[in-house]
Each structure stands twice: as C-alpha cells, then as structure tokens.
Write an enzyme that holds these catalytic residues in place. Sequence first.
Site, PDB file in Angstrom:
ATOM      1  N   LYS A  43      -0.637   8.113  -5.558  1.00 37.81           N
ATOM      2  CA  LYS A  43       0.439   8.433  -4.611  1.00 37.81           C
ATOM      3  C   LYS A  43       1.539   7.622  -4.434  1.00 37.81           C
ATOM      4  O   LYS A  43       2.633   8.172  -4.234  1.00 37.81           O
ATOM      5  CB  LYS A  43      -0.115   9.209  -3.600  1.00 37.81           C
ATOM      6  CG  LYS A  43      -1.341  10.050  -3.615  1.00 37.81           C
ATOM      7  CD  LYS A  43      -2.110  10.220  -2.041  1.00 37.81           C
ATOM      8  CE  LYS A  43      -3.372  10.724  -2.315  1.00 37.81           C
ATOM      9  NZ  LYS A  43      -4.287  10.304  -1.194  1.00 37.81           N
ATOM     10  N   GLY A  44       1.515   6.416  -4.959  1.00 36.17           N
ATOM     11  CA  GLY A  44       2.472   5.402  -4.210  1.00 36.17           C
ATOM     12  C   GLY A  44       3.744   5.787  -4.857  1.00 36.17           C
ATOM     13  O   GLY A  44       4.921   5.395  -4.348  1.00 36.17           O
ATOM     14  N   ASP A 100       4.845   2.421  -7.879  1.00 33.60           N
ATOM     15  CA  ASP A 100       5.639   1.724  -6.534  1.00 33.60           C
ATOM     16  C   ASP A 100       5.600   0.264  -6.735  1.00 33.60           C
ATOM     17  O   ASP A 100       6.704  -0.277  -6.416  1.00 33.60           O
ATOM     18  CB  ASP A 100       4.568   2.245  -5.445  1.00 33.60           C
ATOM     19  CG  ASP A 100       3.250   1.774  -5.522  1.00 33.60           C
ATOM     20  OD1 ASP A 100       2.751   1.221  -6.522  1.00 33.60           O
ATOM     21  OD2 ASP A 100       2.277   2.228  -4.619  1.00 33.60           O
ATOM     22  N   ASP A 103       1.734  -5.606  -8.897  1.00 38.14           N
ATOM     23  CA  ASP A 103       1.007  -6.525  -8.113  1.00 38.14           C
ATOM     24  C   ASP A 103       0.144  -7.421  -9.046  1.00 38.14           C
ATOM     25  O   ASP A 103       0.864  -8.428  -9.751  1.00 38.14           O
ATOM     26  CB  ASP A 103       0.031  -6.190  -7.137  1.00 38.14           C
ATOM     27  CG  ASP A 103      -0.336  -6.869  -6.288  1.00 38.14           C
ATOM     28  OD1 ASP A 103      -0.216  -8.132  -6.315  1.00 38.14           O
ATOM     29  OD2 ASP A 103      -1.552  -6.646  -5.504  1.00 38.14           O
ATOM     30  N   LYS A 131       6.029  -7.980  -7.346  1.00 40.15           N
ATOM     31  CA  LYS A 131       5.701  -9.254  -6.389  1.00 40.15           C
ATOM     32  C   LYS A 131       5.675 -10.337  -7.257  1.00 40.15           C
ATOM     33  O   LYS A 131       5.286 -10.666  -8.276  1.00 40.15           O
ATOM     34  CB  LYS A 131       4.067  -9.041  -6.032  1.00 40.15           C
ATOM     35  CG  LYS A 131       3.729  -8.397  -4.665  1.00 40.15           C
ATOM     36  CD  LYS A 131       2.536  -8.451  -4.226  1.00 40.15           C
ATOM     37  CE  LYS A 131       2.437  -7.323  -3.005  1.00 40.15           C
ATOM     38  NZ  LYS A 131       1.080  -7.202  -2.627  1.00 40.15           N
ATOM     39  N   VAL A 153       2.787  -5.136   1.603  1.00 43.26           N
ATOM     40  CA  VAL A 153       3.627  -4.341   2.292  1.00 43.26           C
ATOM     41  C   VAL A 153       3.469  -2.677   2.425  1.00 43.26           C
ATOM     42  O   VAL A 153       2.481  -2.270   1.683  1.00 43.26           O
ATOM     43  CB  VAL A 153       5.033  -4.361   1.590  1.00 43.26           C
ATOM     44  CG1 VAL A 153       5.677  -5.841   1.344  1.00 43.26           C
ATOM     45  CG2 VAL A 153       5.084  -3.924   0.147  1.00 43.26           C
ATOM     46  N   ASP A 159       1.159   2.875   1.003  1.00 43.76           N
ATOM     47  CA  ASP A 159       0.187   3.013   2.199  1.00 43.76           C
ATOM     48  C   ASP A 159      -0.846   1.831   2.669  1.00 43.76           C
ATOM     49  O   ASP A 159      -0.753   0.658   1.905  1.00 43.76           O
ATOM     50  CB  ASP A 159      -0.521   4.104   1.746  1.00 43.76           C
ATOM     51  CG  ASP A 159      -1.715   3.603   0.850  1.00 43.76           C
ATOM     52  OD1 ASP A 159      -1.596   2.907  -0.238  1.00 43.76           O
ATOM     53  OD2 ASP A 159      -2.999   3.613   1.315  1.00 43.76           O
TER      54      ASP A 159
HETATM   55  P1  5GP Z   1      -1.772  -3.859  -9.379  1.00 43.93           P
HETATM   56  O1  5GP Z   1      -2.561  -4.954  -8.735  1.00 43.93           O
HETATM   57  O2  5GP Z   1      -2.623  -2.980 -10.383  1.00 43.93           O
HETATM   58  O3  5GP Z   1      -0.465  -4.252 -10.028  1.00 43.93           O
HETATM   59  O4  5GP Z   1      -1.252  -2.837  -8.216  1.00 43.93           O
HETATM   60  C1  5GP Z   1      -1.960  -1.729  -8.143  1.00 43.93           C
HETATM   61  C2  5GP Z   1      -1.667  -0.957  -7.105  1.00 43.93           C
HETATM   62  O5  5GP Z   1      -2.013  -1.662  -5.720  1.00 43.93           O
HETATM   63  C3  5GP Z   1      -0.309  -0.561  -6.824  1.00 43.93           C
HETATM   64  O6  5GP Z   1       0.180   0.818  -7.545  1.00 43.93           O
HETATM   65  C4  5GP Z   1      -0.237  -0.185  -5.241  1.00 43.93           C
HETATM   66  O7  5GP Z   1      -0.661   1.086  -5.135  1.00 43.93           O
HETATM   67  C5  5GP Z   1      -1.032  -1.349  -4.686  1.00 43.93           C
HETATM   68  N1  5GP Z   1      -0.876  -2.177  -3.963  1.00 43.93           N
HETATM   69  C6  5GP Z   1      -0.307  -3.692  -4.546  1.00 43.93           C
HETATM   70  N2  5GP Z   1       0.315  -4.250  -3.685  1.00 43.93           N
HETATM   71  C7  5GP Z   1       0.621  -3.602  -2.584  1.00 43.93           C
HETATM   72  C8  5GP Z   1       0.923  -4.022  -1.400  1.00 43.93           C
HETATM   73  O8  5GP Z   1       1.685  -4.741  -0.991  1.00 43.93           O
HETATM   74  N3  5GP Z   1       1.099  -2.679  -0.358  1.00 43.93           N
HETATM   75  C9  5GP Z   1       0.389  -1.598  -0.813  1.00 43.93           C
HETATM   76  N4  5GP Z   1       0.321  -0.596   0.244  1.00 43.93           N
HETATM   77  N5  5GP Z   1      -0.039  -1.406  -1.913  1.00 43.93           N
HETATM   78  C10 5GP Z   1      -0.314  -2.507  -3.030  1.00 43.93           C
HETATM   79 MG    MG Z   2      -0.631   2.688  -6.597  1.00 42.56          MG
END
Ligand code: 5GP
Ligand code: MG
Length: 180
Positions: A43-44, A100, A103, A131, A153, A159
């Site tokens: 949902k991000g 969104d 990370d 990030k 964040v 969320d």
């Molecule tokens: P990835 O680690 O696969 O790049 O990120 C996966 C998901 O983790 C992102 O789509 C997001 O939903 C969540 N995420 C990563 N970092 C953050 C953060 O700082 N805050 C929040 N709320 N969600 C995050």
């Molecule tokens: Mg996400």
Amino acid sequence: MHEDIEKVLIAEEVIEKRLDLIAEKIRIDFANQESLQVVAILKGALVFMADLLRRVPLKLEIECLNVASYHGGTESSGVVDFLDAKLPDVKGRSILLLDDILDTGRTLEAVSKKLIDLGAADVKTCVLLTKDKERPVAVEADYSAFEIGDEFVVGYGLDYDGKYRNLPYVGVLKPSEINL
Ligand code: 5GP
Ligand code: MG
C-alpha cells in the site's frame, strides 16, 4: 497523529515541488508510448502514485500489486510475498514501477523480475525515497524523488504498524511510539 512525530524530514510543499520535476521527466521519457503501463506496489505507493500521476499528462493505465516485504516492525525481512490471486497482464508492455522507498532493494528487484517473468518488455522504477546505505542487492531506481539517511520514516504512504500513511509529509516517529 502529528503529536507522535519527532521531526518532519520532508515537508509537503517540498514533496510537491519535487513531484512536478519527476512528472515532467516521466512525461518526456515516455512520450512515445501509446499508453504507459504503471504498476504500483501497495500500500506504500498509494499516496505517491496519486500525487505523481496526476501531474503526468500522458495516457496511462494503472495496475496495483499487493506485496508484503515488511512484517510489522521497522526492519526489512528480505522476504517478498506476492499476495494477489491474479497478477496483471503486462505482456509486451513497458512498465513504470512505483514504490514508496528503496531500502534493501529486495522488493524492487523481486517485483521487477516478476514483471519480466510475466512478459513485460521493459521495467523502469520510480520511488519517492531512496535510503543512502549499502544494499545487499545492486538496484537503483530510475527515478527517485529524495535521498534520505538510513532511518525508519513514516508518512506520505509509509506506515508503522499500518498507521501514519495519511501524514502529508515524511517524518520520523518519536522513539516512545515504537514498540520493539
Ligand atoms: P526493501 O527493503 O525491499 O527495499 O523495502 C521494502 C519495503 O519496506 C518498502 O516498500 C517499504 O514498504 C518498507 N520500508 C523500507 N524502509 C522503510 C521505512 O523507513 N519506513 C517504512 N514505513 N517502511 C519502510
Ligand atoms: Mg512497500
């Protein structure tokens, strides 16, 4: 809700100005597409998608993917689950994939790969936030609105435990609001 926020990292007006620029880039880069296929990760990406795409004056279609990569806490699990019973038909399409935040990069990598497996011709990625950190996988977004430090964040779609997605800015929670 606002009282749970320790600091505002990116204010609403700053996000809006930046989205104007990203939307203009997308308009130019995809101008030759008869119809652009957007895929947003739920949902991000919801809030980002709504604000960004209303600034893109191209014919486009929207599909959403329900993906779980975070499991309640503030750490990425590294496991990406596809939750939809039926995945979109993207055969032969050039995709603009929205999320969104970049990370660890595992979500964008897994979803891009899935779209290619489903027959997409090309996948470009677009995120609100990147990030600044070392990633276990080598992924970079083609479009990224802001780079932030390696901290958790919320807001503008992101969320904590399902909440704060409707904050109009990106912020950091007070430590007292995080249950470890
Ligand atoms: P990835 O680690 O696969 O790049 O990120 C996966 C998901 O983790 C992102 O789509 C997001 O939903 C969540 N995420 C990563 N970092 C953050 C953060 O700082 N805050 C929040 N709320 N969600 C995050
Ligand atoms: Mg996400």
